[in-house]
Design an enzyme around this catalytic site. Structure first.
Site, short mmCIF file in Angstrom:
data_model
loop_
_atom_site.label_atom_id
_atom_site.label_comp_id
_atom_site.label_asym_id
_atom_site.label_seq_id
_atom_site.Cartn_x
_atom_site.Cartn_y
_atom_site.Cartn_z
N LYS A 119 1.23 -1.68 -0.18
CA LYS A 119 0.46 -0.14 0.17
C LYS A 119 0.37 0.91 0.15
O LYS A 119 2.28 1.05 0.26
CB LYS A 119 -0.67 -0.45 1.24
N TYR A 122 14.89 30.68 9.47
CA TYR A 122 13.36 30.41 9.04
C TYR A 122 12.93 31.67 11.27
O TYR A 122 13.56 30.03 12.18
CB TYR A 122 12.28 30.35 9.35
C1 LIG Z 1 -0.59 -2.22 6.23
C2 LIG Z 1 -1.29 -2.89 6.70
C3 LIG Z 1 -0.64 -4.33 7.18
C4 LIG Z 1 0.99 -4.07 7.46
O1 LIG Z 1 1.40 -4.02 8.20
P1 LIG Z 1 2.57 -3.66 8.83
O2 LIG Z 1 3.00 -3.15 10.37
O3 LIG Z 1 3.33 -2.84 7.87
O4 LIG Z 1 3.74 -5.15 8.52
C5 LIG Z 1 -1.07 -5.68 7.08
N1 LIG Z 1 -2.50 -5.83 7.36
C6 LIG Z 1 -3.36 -4.50 7.56
C7 LIG Z 1 -5.04 -4.80 7.39
C8 LIG Z 1 -3.13 -3.48 6.98
O5 LIG Z 1 -3.28 -1.94 6.80
#
Ligand SMILES: *Cc1c(COP(=O)(O)O)cnc(C)c1O
Length: 370
Positions: A42, A263
């Site tokens: 993702k 800044y």
């Molecule tokens: C993001 C996600 C994962 C992966 O999680 P990590 O902690 O990055 O291994 C797995 N399952 C779901 C439903 C997620 O949203």
């Protein structure tokens, strides 16, 4: 392999080590066996590039990929051979069921409403459609709630036309092995499974892979650990670092005692200082919360980031470095094996996930290995 931008023209170079991603996958798969090991891609593989990461992991034998959004799945599908499944965690936005079948994507169905939409789509096509069904085991974020599961059990036609490939749920606290929430969620998930039609199950994220084997079920879903993030809070990191970020020095200057940097004049020199300005800023995901506390590695030496972080640049105190080693065009390490993603995140008061998934679009990207 390299993608966008031009190495000489860009302000920073992001190197992604695909051999390290593959090694991390092998380690996770070995820990989870006999469960299968998927990869969560993702948000463009947490900012690293879903297409090259998917190709490397497919070559390593991975056949299950997860994205969050439908559009991420549509973008990824042409790059992943048809024998690999792409699961879309958010399921179908209302009325988009046909996009899933058009693009060979498998939805994760998270609610009665999403199940009804998928069932209707299967009926319209006159065939059975695969899906993953997510149930909420205590995180209260995604998945069917207890009342929806009761209604499911009261309706013998609930899954008509749906081939439930996995029942899944997600852990809220897995990076803390001693957190009682883990066992509580495991018990709830097992109790829900016992009431439903038998089917394979998926429960563990990266950190869950490092919990006992009864958390692994049939398919684990690591993301972060593939990309080098430590899966267990406060323990040594067994994963190989994947990311190197090198910023380019734009110019250097000497400042005298009493002079300020950046800044709001958030840094004042107490003695003569050498300052190097580097072409990475908060617009590149170099979080502004690291103003005056970030560090860079120059020639193996940790140097402090001074002053406020700007949109397009940061300023470093490089007084400890011989001037001929840090001049316009020199590269300094912002993320590297000696200063990994998790260390950067802790300075920014956040988690490695946020640092990676914010990595800038202006970097020149280079993929090594695989
Ligand atoms: C993001 C996600 C994962 C992966 O999680 P990590 O902690 O990055 O291994 C797995 N399952 C779901 C439903 C997620 O949203």
């Amino acid at each position: 392999m390299s993608t966008n931008g031009h190495k000489n023209r860009s302000g920073a170079i992001l190197t992604v080590d695909l051999d390290a991603v593959r090694a991390n996958y092998r380690l996770l798969r070995a820990r989870a066996a006999p469960a299968a090991c998927s990869a969560v891609l993702k948000s463009d593989a947490y900012g690293l590039g879903a297409v090259p990461v998917a190709a490397a992991l497919y070559a390593e034998g991975c056949r299950h990929f997860f994205v969050a959004h439908l559009d991420e799945g549509i973008a990824l599908r042409p790059h992943v051979p048809a024998d690999a499944a792409i699961f879309v965690l958010h399921g179908p936005p209302l009325g988009t069921e046909a996009d899933f079948t058009d693009h060979q994507l498998t939805p994760v169905l998270n609610s009665t409403q999403q199940v009804a939409g998928w069932r209707a789509h299967a009926r319209a096509l006159g065939r059975t459609l695969a899906a993953v069904i997510q149930v909420d085991s205590g995180m209260s974020r995604m998945g069917m709630a207890p009342a929806e599961i009761d209604a499911w059990l009261a309706d013998p036609h609930f899954l008509d036309g749906i081939d439930m490939q996995y029942l899944m749920s997600h852990l809220a606290c897995a990076e803390q092995p001693d957190n009682p929430m883990n066992a509580l969620q495991l018990e709830r998930f097992k109790a829900i499974r016992a009431r439903l039609p038998a089917c394979p199950a998926s429960f563990a994220n990266s950190s869950g892979v490092f919990l006992p084997a009864d958390y692994h079920f049939d398919l684990v879903r690591p993301g972060a650990a593939l990309y080098g993030i430590a899966p267990i809070a406060g323990a040594a990191n067994p994963m190989r670092p994947v990311v190197r970020l090198q910023g380019k020095v734009l110019q250097t200057r000497t400042i005298e005692p009493g002079e300020h940097v950046g800044y709001s004049r958030r840094y004042t020199a107490s003695e003569t200082r050498q300052v190097a300005t580097v072409a990475v800023g908060y617009a590149d995901g170099w979080l502004r919360s690291m103003s005056n506390i970030g560090v860079a590695i120059v020639d193996g030496v940790r140097v402090p980031q001074i002053g406020a972080i700007s949109m397009d640049s940061i300023t470093l105190d490089v007084s400890a470095i011989p001037s001929e080693r840090v001049e316009a065009g020199s590269l300094v390490d912002l993320i590297c094996a000696e200063h990994p993603v998790d260390a950067v995140a802790s300075l920014a008061n956040t988690i490695g996930y946020e640092v990676l998934s914010n990595l800038g679009r202006r970097y020149y990207r280079e993929y090594t290995g695989a």
